[in-house]
Design an enzyme around this catalytic site. Structure first.
Site, PDB file in Angstrom:
ATOM      1  CE  LYS A  93      -2.405   0.333   3.623  1.00  0.00           C
ATOM      2  NZ  LYS A  93      -1.425   1.232   4.531  1.00  0.00           N
ATOM      3  CB  THR A  99       5.447  -0.118  -2.511  1.00  0.00           C
ATOM      4  OG1 THR A  99       5.844  -0.529  -1.220  1.00  0.00           O
ATOM      5  CG2 THR A  99       6.065   0.031  -3.829  1.00  0.00           C
ATOM      6  NE  ARG A 129      -0.399   5.167   8.436  1.00  0.00           N
ATOM      7  CZ  ARG A 129      -0.599   3.802   8.823  1.00  0.00           C
ATOM      8  NH1 ARG A 129      -1.151   3.643  10.055  1.00  0.00           N
ATOM      9  NH2 ARG A 129      -0.385   2.965   7.836  1.00  0.00           N
ATOM     10  CE  LYS A 162       2.394  -2.646   8.301  1.00  0.00           C
ATOM     11  NZ  LYS A 162       3.253  -1.624   7.791  1.00  0.00           N
ATOM     12  CB  ALA A 188      -5.415   1.569  10.420  1.00  0.00           C
ATOM     13  CG  PHE A 246      -3.402  -2.406   8.930  1.00  0.00           C
ATOM     14  CD1 PHE A 246      -2.406  -3.375   8.735  1.00  0.00           C
ATOM     15  CD2 PHE A 246      -3.310  -1.928  10.458  1.00  0.00           C
ATOM     16  CE1 PHE A 246      -1.209  -3.513   9.623  1.00  0.00           C
ATOM     17  CE2 PHE A 246      -2.446  -2.184  11.200  1.00  0.00           C
ATOM     18  CZ  PHE A 246      -1.193  -3.119  10.943  1.00  0.00           C
ATOM     19  CG  PHE A 258       4.614  -9.579  -6.109  1.00  0.00           C
ATOM     20  CD1 PHE A 258       5.514  -9.817  -5.015  1.00  0.00           C
ATOM     21  CD2 PHE A 258       3.773  -8.440  -5.669  1.00  0.00           C
ATOM     22  CE1 PHE A 258       5.529  -9.395  -3.869  1.00  0.00           C
ATOM     23  CE2 PHE A 258       3.611  -8.099  -4.279  1.00  0.00           C
ATOM     24  CZ  PHE A 258       4.355  -8.317  -3.404  1.00  0.00           C
ATOM     25  CD1 TRP A 308       8.693  -3.274  -4.368  1.00  0.00           C
ATOM     26  CD2 TRP A 308       9.575  -4.500  -6.304  1.00  0.00           C
ATOM     27  NE1 TRP A 308       9.743  -3.898  -4.261  1.00  0.00           N
ATOM     28  CE2 TRP A 308      10.352  -4.572  -4.974  1.00  0.00           C
ATOM     29  CE3 TRP A 308       9.796  -4.997  -7.480  1.00  0.00           C
ATOM     30  CZ2 TRP A 308      11.296  -5.489  -5.181  1.00  0.00           C
ATOM     31  CZ3 TRP A 308      10.798  -5.919  -7.434  1.00  0.00           C
ATOM     32  CH2 TRP A 308      11.774  -6.049  -6.460  1.00  0.00           C
TER      33      TRP A 308
END
Length: 558
Positions: free
Chosen positions: A73, A75, A96, A107, A275, A303, A383, A411
């Protein structure tokens, strides 16, 4: 093919002096308070000076429920911001700050990944500009002043059994969840049971992220309820006379931090409530400032959309008068497979059937976001293992839901890979298709607000709340807090309160374990199931792999 790690890519970044980044938004060097060469705070005087400007378009990035397969998210948020700038738009990113808890836990960091990152990555994921330390200090100053007041005679007649202000630390430490304080006899005060939360769950964090300026900050800090008397009347932080000193400690932390993406585009990184246990959005002051300086502002909510996006809409937008123009829901083929029942070790081979089954989770998030009256675009975070057939399966499913899915390769390729996503998102934002409205009205009773979120967002059959919880909610309504929104504290891994229940479950209940009034922040926290406001470390924490190499560079952060 071997790919570079996030930290390798970040270390090779060709960063520009932060003054140049400020110039892109019209912020002069005199209005920046530098922290080194690559990060700075934006002065409150400058923020005050731009309030008469029109707002740009607000774009929210959210996601499906997180899985061990990864969604990306943050990214995608960074990649979309870079993509908008690549196609000629004036865009800024708002995210954030990272907590040390997940950095050293499981994480990882919160700066994006691959070629869609915000730098300096190491500093952002560690101490950064010291905002979290300031919040921790201000929170614990109040805790110390409460105990000190009780020790010196307790003029406010605080019932020591009903001190609700716990302490905080920015670390995952399960041993501190429940403690006994003030042991050791008369010199150390009156023993009582208390505990610690993680800093990102602090009401001070929530207040910093919702306050409009320093005056609003101090007023909100003073309105926090810290304890109750024997007659159940509340004792506020202003009664302890702590709000002034707390504001002093938070004076610099209140100013948003300006940094840059790998492609030297401006990014505001400020505030960091989780969150799953708090409201999950970056600061109002950073978002509203960015909207005055850029034509498009890309922000994220933590999240899945059942947590972060719901709170963004029902808490942040309600409190700050914001309205998103478009919402981007991030999904990955790998996560669709996991939601379709495939184990993490088996995600490599093509499995179109599992992708199709797993899309039910994505579909529910699309439907939920649409219920707020905002158009939705799905970003398929690419991916290298994704096959064309799997990607097409997601696109076909999303089209059947009345939305559009776009493959984004940010990415791997940075803005070149996100240009298509940026183009479509800008078109929708410019089309003014949004008709935003929160999910529930202010005047709705608190329990009904909880039930509305549980039934309409989670699809629960019922909310389980014992009489003690129901009576507490009624008491708060009688005290004038019934108009507050609710902030659900719930596992991020499922629509339900069972983290193992993936996909789009139905036929479940949402048990309410506890409710807490955050009077200063302006919401009621509803703690559901087994969620903890002080996380623990996993069996093998990330901290075991973090170290300095022979050149003095950080290794192991991700």
């Amino acid at each position: 093919m071997a790919f570079k790690t996030d930290i390798q890519i970040a270390r090779e970044a060709a960063k520009r002096p932060i003054q140049e980044i400020g110039e892109k938004l019209g912020i002069s060097s005199d209005d920046l308070l530098p922290y080194g060469h690559d990060k700075a705070k934006v002065s409150q005087s400058f923020i005050d000076s731009v309030q008469d400007r029109p707002d740009g378009k607000l774009i929210l990035v959210t996601a499906i429920n997180p899985t061990p397969a990864g969604e990306g998210k943050t990214t995608t948020t960074v990649g979309l911001g870079d993509g908008l700038n690549r196609i000629g738009k004036k865009a800024a990113v708002c995210i954030r700050e990272a907590s040390l808890g997940p950095n050293f836990g499981m994480k990882g960091g919160a700066a994006g990944g691959g070629y869609a990152q915000i730098v300096p990555m190491e500093e952002m994921n560690l101490h950064f500009t010291g905002d979290f330390h300031a919040i921790t200090s201000a929170h614990n100053l109040l805790a110390a002043m409460i105990d000190n007041h009780i020790y010196w005679g307790n003029e406010l007649e605080i019932d020591t059994r009903r001190v609700v202000w716990r302490r905080v630390v920015d670390m995952n430490d399960r041993a501190l969840r429940q403690i006994t304080a003030s042991l050791g006899g008369v010199p150390n005060g009156f023993p009582r049971e208390t505990g610690f939360d993680i800093t990102v769950a602090s009401e001070v964090m929530a207040i910093l992220c919702l306050a409009k300026n320093l005056a609003d900050l101090q007023e909100r800090l003073g309105a926090m309820i810290v304890a109750y008397r024997r007659d159940r009347s509340p004792v506020y932080a202003r009664d302890i006379k702590a709000d002034g000193a707390m504001t002093v400690l938070l004076k610099d932390a209140m100013q948003p931090n300006l940094v840059q993406t790998l492609e030297n585009n401006p990014a505001f990184v400020h505030g960091g409530p989780f969150a799953n246990i708090a409201h999950g959005c970056n600061s109002v002051i950073a978002t509203t400032t960015a909207l005055k300086l850029a034509d498009y502002v890309v922000t994220e909510a933590g999240f899945g959309a059942d947590l972060g996006a719901e709170k963004f809409m029902n808490i942040k937008c309600r409190k700050a008068g914001l309205a998103p123009s478009v919402v981007v829901v991030v999904a990955t083929v790998r996560a669709m497979k996991m939601n379709g029942g495939v184990a993490k070790a088996d995600l490599g081979p093509e499995n179109v059937e599992a992708v199709q089954l797993g899309c039910a989770n994505l579909g529910r998030h699309i439907e939920n976001v649409k219920s707020f009256g905002v158009p939705v675009v799905v970003a398929i975070n690419h991916f290298v293992t994704d096959t064309d057939a799997e990607v097409q399966t997601v696109k076909d499913y999303v089209a059947a839901q009345g939305a559009e899915a776009i493959l984004s390769r940010h990415w791997e390729l940075g803005s070149e890979g996100s240009a298509d996503l940026a183009t479509r998102v800008a078109e929708i934002a410019d089309g003014n298709h949004a008709n935003f409205a929160p999910l529930y009205a202010d005047e709705m009773p608190l329990l009904q607000k909880i039930e509305t979120v549980a039934k309409r967002i989670y699809r629960a059959d019922e909310v389980l709340a014992d009489q003690k919880v129901r009576n507490q909610l009624k008491d708060w309504e009688e005290q004038g807090y019934g108009n507050l929104p609710v902030c659900m504290a719930k596992t991020q891994y499922s629509f339900s309160t069972d983290p193992e229940l993936r996909g789009a479950p139905i036929g479940f209940s949402v048990p309410i374990r506890e409710v807490r009034l955050s009077a200063g922040a302006g919401f009621v926290v509803v703690i559901c199931g087994e969620i903890m406001t002080m996380p623990g470390l996993p069996r093998v924490p990330s901290a075991e792999a973090i170290k300095l190499n022979a050149d003095g560079d950080v290794e192991g952060l991700f």
